[in-house]
Scaffold this motif. Structure first.
Motif, PDB file in Angstrom:
ATOM      1  N   ASN A 114       0.914  -1.146   0.074  1.00 35.44           N
ATOM      2  CA  ASN A 114      -0.071   0.034  -0.042  1.00 35.44           C
ATOM      3  C   ASN A 114       1.027   1.156  -0.103  1.00 35.44           C
ATOM      4  N   ASN A 115       0.161   2.297  -0.375  1.00 35.26           N
ATOM      5  CA  ASN A 115       0.908   3.610  -0.523  1.00 35.26           C
ATOM      6  C   ASN A 115       0.372   4.818  -0.335  1.00 35.26           C
ATOM      7  N   SER A 116       0.997   5.785   0.184  1.00 36.28           N
ATOM      8  CA  SER A 116       0.159   7.050   0.359  1.00 36.28           C
ATOM      9  C   SER A 116       0.649   7.980  -0.756  1.00 36.28           C
ATOM     10  N   ASP A 117       0.178   8.038  -1.989  1.00 42.09           N
ATOM     11  CA  ASP A 117       0.924   8.880  -3.000  1.00 42.09           C
ATOM     12  C   ASP A 117       0.996  10.401  -2.814  1.00 42.09           C
ATOM     13  N   ILE A 118       0.265  10.854  -1.854  1.00 43.55           N
ATOM     14  CA  ILE A 118       0.301  12.167  -1.518  1.00 43.55           C
ATOM     15  C   ILE A 118       1.603  12.511  -0.691  1.00 43.55           C
ATOM     16  N   ARG A 119       1.802  11.409   0.305  1.00 45.99           N
ATOM     17  CA  ARG A 119       2.739  11.604   1.014  1.00 45.99           C
ATOM     18  C   ARG A 119       4.103  11.510   0.433  1.00 45.99           C
ATOM     19  N   LEU A 120       4.096  10.663  -0.435  1.00 43.76           N
ATOM     20  CA  LEU A 120       5.483  10.481  -1.257  1.00 43.76           C
ATOM     21  C   LEU A 120       5.834  11.383  -1.969  1.00 43.76           C
ATOM     22  N   VAL A 121       4.685  12.372  -2.715  1.00 44.79           N
ATOM     23  CA  VAL A 121       5.119  13.555  -3.262  1.00 44.79           C
ATOM     24  C   VAL A 121       5.664  14.737  -2.246  1.00 44.79           C
ATOM     25  N   ILE A 122       5.100  14.849  -1.237  1.00 42.73           N
ATOM     26  CA  ILE A 122       5.385  16.118  -0.320  1.00 42.73           C
ATOM     27  C   ILE A 122       6.842  15.766   0.317  1.00 42.73           C
ATOM     28  N   GLU A 123       7.101  14.527   0.380  1.00 42.15           N
ATOM     29  CA  GLU A 123       8.361  14.239   1.235  1.00 42.15           C
ATOM     30  C   GLU A 123       9.510  14.089   0.195  1.00 42.15           C
ATOM     31  N   ASN A 124       9.189  13.963  -0.960  1.00 41.29           N
ATOM     32  CA  ASN A 124      10.278  14.450  -1.811  1.00 41.29           C
ATOM     33  C   ASN A 124      10.768  15.720  -2.184  1.00 41.29           C
ATOM     34  N   ILE A 125       9.646  16.485  -2.192  1.00 41.62           N
ATOM     35  CA  ILE A 125       9.766  18.084  -2.338  1.00 41.62           C
ATOM     36  C   ILE A 125      10.281  18.670  -0.936  1.00 41.62           C
ATOM     37  N   LYS A 126       9.874  18.107  -0.021  1.00 39.29           N
ATOM     38  CA  LYS A 126      10.536  18.584   1.380  1.00 39.29           C
ATOM     39  C   LYS A 126      12.187  18.505   1.225  1.00 39.29           C
ATOM     40  N   ARG A 127      12.428  17.187   0.868  1.00 36.88           N
ATOM     41  CA  ARG A 127      13.958  16.816   1.098  1.00 36.88           C
ATOM     42  C   ARG A 127      14.574  17.829  -0.187  1.00 36.88           C
ATOM     43  N   ALA A 128      13.978  18.118  -1.300  1.00 35.76           N
ATOM     44  CA  ALA A 128      14.559  18.813  -2.214  1.00 35.76           C
ATOM     45  C   ALA A 128      14.959  20.441  -1.711  1.00 35.76           C
ATOM     46  N   GLN A 129      13.743  20.800  -1.025  1.00 33.72           N
ATOM     47  CA  GLN A 129      13.808  22.120  -0.289  1.00 33.72           C
ATOM     48  C   GLN A 129      15.018  22.188   0.614  1.00 33.72           C
ATOM     49  N   ASP A 130      15.179  21.000   1.437  1.00 37.86           N
ATOM     50  CA  ASP A 130      16.300  20.746   2.537  1.00 37.86           C
ATOM     51  C   ASP A 130      17.608  21.140   1.692  1.00 37.86           C
ATOM     52  N   ASP A 131      17.663  20.475   0.504  1.00 36.56           N
ATOM     53  CA  ASP A 131      18.941  20.469  -0.111  1.00 36.56           C
ATOM     54  C   ASP A 131      19.164  21.680  -1.078  1.00 36.56           C
ATOM     55  N   GLY A 132      18.312  22.733  -0.736  1.00 29.16           N
ATOM     56  CA  GLY A 132      18.420  23.900  -1.442  1.00 29.16           C
ATOM     57  C   GLY A 132      17.595  24.221  -2.603  1.00 29.16           C
ATOM     58  N   ALA A 133      16.698  23.599  -2.917  1.00 34.76           N
ATOM     59  CA  ALA A 133      15.651  23.774  -3.926  1.00 34.76           C
ATOM     60  C   ALA A 133      14.966  25.115  -3.697  1.00 34.76           C
ATOM     61  N   LEU A 134      14.457  25.990  -4.316  1.00 25.69           N
ATOM     62  CA  LEU A 134      13.596  26.811  -4.062  1.00 25.69           C
ATOM     63  C   LEU A 134      12.276  26.445  -4.930  1.00 25.69           C
ATOM     64  N   VAL A 135      11.319  26.258  -3.886  1.00 25.39           N
ATOM     65  CA  VAL A 135       9.951  25.674  -4.188  1.00 25.39           C
ATOM     66  C   VAL A 135       8.902  26.553  -3.863  1.00 25.39           C
ATOM     67  N   ALA A 136       7.821  26.821  -4.640  1.00 26.39           N
ATOM     68  CA  ALA A 136       6.473  27.489  -4.597  1.00 26.39           C
ATOM     69  C   ALA A 136       5.375  27.081  -5.101  1.00 26.39           C
ATOM     70  N   SER A 137       4.416  26.499  -4.287  1.00 22.44           N
ATOM     71  CA  SER A 137       3.278  26.167  -4.890  1.00 22.44           C
ATOM     72  C   SER A 137       2.308  27.358  -5.422  1.00 22.44           C
ATOM     73  N   ARG A 138       1.308  27.087  -6.201  1.00 26.25           N
ATOM     74  CA  ARG A 138       0.496  28.162  -6.670  1.00 26.25           C
ATOM     75  C   ARG A 138       0.993  29.248  -7.505  1.00 26.25           C
ATOM     76  N   VAL A 139       2.258  28.776  -8.655  1.00 24.36           N
ATOM     77  CA  VAL A 139       2.815  29.784  -9.318  1.00 24.36           C
ATOM     78  C   VAL A 139       2.621  28.991 -10.641  1.00 24.36           C
ATOM     79  N   GLN A 140       2.054  29.722 -11.397  1.00 26.36           N
ATOM     80  CA  GLN A 140       1.993  28.888 -12.627  1.00 26.36           C
ATOM     81  C   GLN A 140       2.858  29.539 -14.077  1.00 26.36           C
ATOM     82  N   ALA A 141       3.174  28.827 -14.904  1.00 21.52           N
ATOM     83  CA  ALA A 141       4.260  28.996 -15.944  1.00 21.52           C
ATOM     84  C   ALA A 141       3.139  29.421 -17.031  1.00 21.52           C
ATOM     85  N   VAL A 142       3.263  30.696 -17.605  1.00 24.69           N
ATOM     86  CA  VAL A 142       2.268  31.193 -18.552  1.00 24.69           C
ATOM     87  C   VAL A 142       2.979  31.638 -19.778  1.00 24.69           C
TER      88      VAL A 142
END
Length: 612
Positions: free
Chosen positions: A170-198
């Protein structure tokens, strides 16, 4: 490191102040995996998502990390080999998320049945061989009719021949996404939700040099400079590629299909294990019925979709299909629309070149009789220790008529995926399966690192993503229960019950102590329990939770599998978030209206009203 509304604002500003090595467009599982690997490898990385993280496809799966035994219904061995290997990797790097959950597959004597008992046994043995679990406690077992009914008494007995039990997760798809993104941010990635490429920015040669982006909270447009831009927007991949293209130049690669799942209380239908069976509609589809929390959910449908990509909906036709399938296999359940407590509809980002949406490997025909006989003989010889694993794999590699392609196409980094570079330099990583996300990201990063070296004289070495844990994953995957219990004791010492503390430990993994620390750091709302207070505080401070819908639907399981616990939490959660984010009365009302609309849709209230 805080990952919050404030860090979002800082990330947006920093993205305007520098040139990134890589900008990832899309915050589902594919983009999250790319961002994690890029940031960990030292690339100056940014990620933008036009909605909340995982708001599209990546929060709407069947919530399994498949071993892919369904591919073996036509003995699509290459796909299963890839899938079980990747499943093992994901379980190592995110051990608190996928958890072993053996599945029951009943076999009925009926027209169009996917498996008979002989084929099922061969498929399960091959499955275990490919997964390397044939001597483990999770090795498969063929079950008699009586054994199947002992495991799952509610199943239909008429026509039941027997079945099998095999390992899945079994899996929590949502948690898998957010935990990947949190690690990326911890490693220096600049991350922002609700920002759209236009749109994109270009140099004189017509190459993309960055993105024109819209902050959907402030409604302000800004530019992000990046040496490389990758499009990981799933069903939106075509739209993202075509932002600045005319209709004549437009690229059309995606063919999304819709999958629907329904949730009922386990008192209405109790299953002891996940159960996987033919739909009974003689349409080649198979249905999952899965226990979770104190609920049972089931799915999925599979229909071509051409509607609003942001807003796929559950229709009466979807409900009728699933209820007929489940009531057919569990005849005493008598499930009706009124019994449905929660639901979700998601889009699979399939590639148009695939001729079957039942799996991303495509459908090029069945095994020839000679190949099938050869495969069975080889597997049986292996089980008798008359052949080595390498000899069996040699037979597999030379099968004729396999559904899988024997070699990956040059553009593929996993089955059913595509890695393309357009004439303007935009990279698009599309298709694939959630189980393959790490492998897809690794293939994309290899290409990105090559481009940065060749075009920009910037040199990086990719991390070994097979062993690099996601956020919360720094625990021993071989002693999960012991690790969870140890973390839970910290929570108990802070005033939580053992059950509450264990739930937090199992949800957040090695981040659980950070959650427990909040007991002494926050002002608590008496309308919420201690557990509810600290989970909400953690979601806002460390998981960029910006709305009540984010919290109830995509940071926790409340709206999906704890629907009966939501209503009493609405007012306090809204008040806490309004105070933290300084909402006006009008903004607070808009958030409440959005939450109510989401709950109404989740509850299928419109369909229930029409039926009533």
């Amino acid at each position: 490191m805080k990952f919050s509304y404030q860090s979002r604002q800082q990330a947006i500003q920093k993205m305007q102040d520098r040139e990134l090595d890589l900008l990832v467009i899309g915050g589902g599982i594919t983009g999250a995996g790319v961002a994690l690997q890029a940031a960990a490898s030292g690339l100056e990385t940014g990620l933008i998502e036009m909605q909340d993280f995982a708001e599209g496809t990546s929060s709407r799966s069947t919530k399994l990390v498949h071993g892919g035994i369904r591919y073996l219904k036509h003995f699509d061995v290459e796909v299963v080999s890839d899938t079980v290997k990747e499943r093992a990797v994901v379980q190592q790097i995110a051990p608190h998320i996928p958890k072993p959950d053996p599945m029951i597959l009943p076999v009925y004597d009926e027209e169009g049945a996917t498996f008979n008992l002989f084929r099922l046994k061969v498929a399960m043995d091959l499955y275990d061989l490919l997964a390397g679990i044939q001597t483990s406690p999770y090795a498969n077992k063929v079950l008699s009719k009586e054994e199947v009914l002992a495991e799952e008494p509610a199943l239909k007995a008429e026509g039941l021949l027997g079945g099998g039990r095999y390992l899945d997760f079994n899996n929590s798809d949502i948690r898998l996404v957010i935990e990947n993104i949190k690690r990326a941010q911890d490693d220096g990635a600049l991350v922002a939700s609700r920002v759209q490429a236009v749109g994109y920015t270009y140099n004189e040669a017509g190459d993309i040099t960055g993105v024109r982006a819209l902050d959907r909270l402030s409604d302000k447009e800004f530019e992000i400079k990046a040496r490389v831009v990758i499009n990981t927007t799933g069903p939106w991949s075509d739209k993202t590629r075509n932002l600045d293209r005319s209709d004549q130049e437009a690229i059309h690669q995606m063919r999304p299909t819709k999958g629907v799942h329904l949730v009922i209380d386990s008192a209405k239908l109790k299953v002891n294990h996940p159960v996987y069976f033919d739909s009974g509609h003689n349409d080649g589809r198979m249905i999952f019925v899965i226990p979770r929390e104190n609920k049972t959910y089931f799915g999925t449908t599979d229909t071509d979709y051409q509607g609003d990509l942001k807003h796929p909906q559950v229709t009466q036709e979807d409900v009728d299909y699933l209820l007929a399938a489940v009531n057919g296999r569990f005849p005493d359940a008598d499930i009706s629309l009124e019994d449905v407590e929660s639901s979700w509809a998601g889009l699979r980002p399939l590639l148009a070149g695939n001729s079957s949406s039942d799996y991303n490997g495509g459908d090029s025909g069945k095994l020839t009789d000679d190949s099938f006989d050869q495969l069975i003989q080889s597997v049986q010889a292996y089980l008798k220790e008359e052949q080595t694993r390498e000899q069996v794999e040699g037979v597999v590699a030379n099968l004729e008529g396999s559904l899988s392609e024997q070699q990956l196409k040059p553009s593929e980094v996993s089955r059913g995926s595509d890695l393309s570079i357009d004439d303007n330099g935009l990279i698009t990583l599309a298709g694939g399966k959630i189980t393959d996300y790490r492998k897809m990201a690794a293939g994309a990063l290899e290409k990105i690192i090559g481009i940065l070296a060749d075009k920009f004289d910037r040199h990086f070495r990719a991390i070994n993503s097979r062993t690099y844990p996601v956020s919360g994953g720094e625990i021993n995957p071989d002693n999960i229960e012991r690790e969870f219990e140890a973390y839970a004791q910290i929570g108990v010492s802070r005033g939580l019950t053992n059950e509450e503390a264990y739930e937090i430990a199992a949800l957040y993994g090695s981040n659980a102590p950070q959650v427990f620390q909040l007991v002494d750091q926050i002002d608590k709302d008496d309308r919420l329990t201690l557990k509810e207070n600290i989970m909400l505080a953690y979601a806002m401070a460390y998981e960029m939770t910006l709305t009540p819908v984010d919290y109830f639907l995509r940071r926790t399981n409340y709206l999906l599998f704890k629907r009966d616990e939501v209503d009493h939490m609405i007012a306090p959660v809204l008040d806490i978030m309004a105070a933290a984010y300084d909402w006006t009365a009008e903004e607070k009302q808009a958030q409440l209206d959005q939450l109510k609309a989401t709950i109404e849709e989740n509850d299928l209230q419109v369909l229930k009203d029409q039926a009533g």
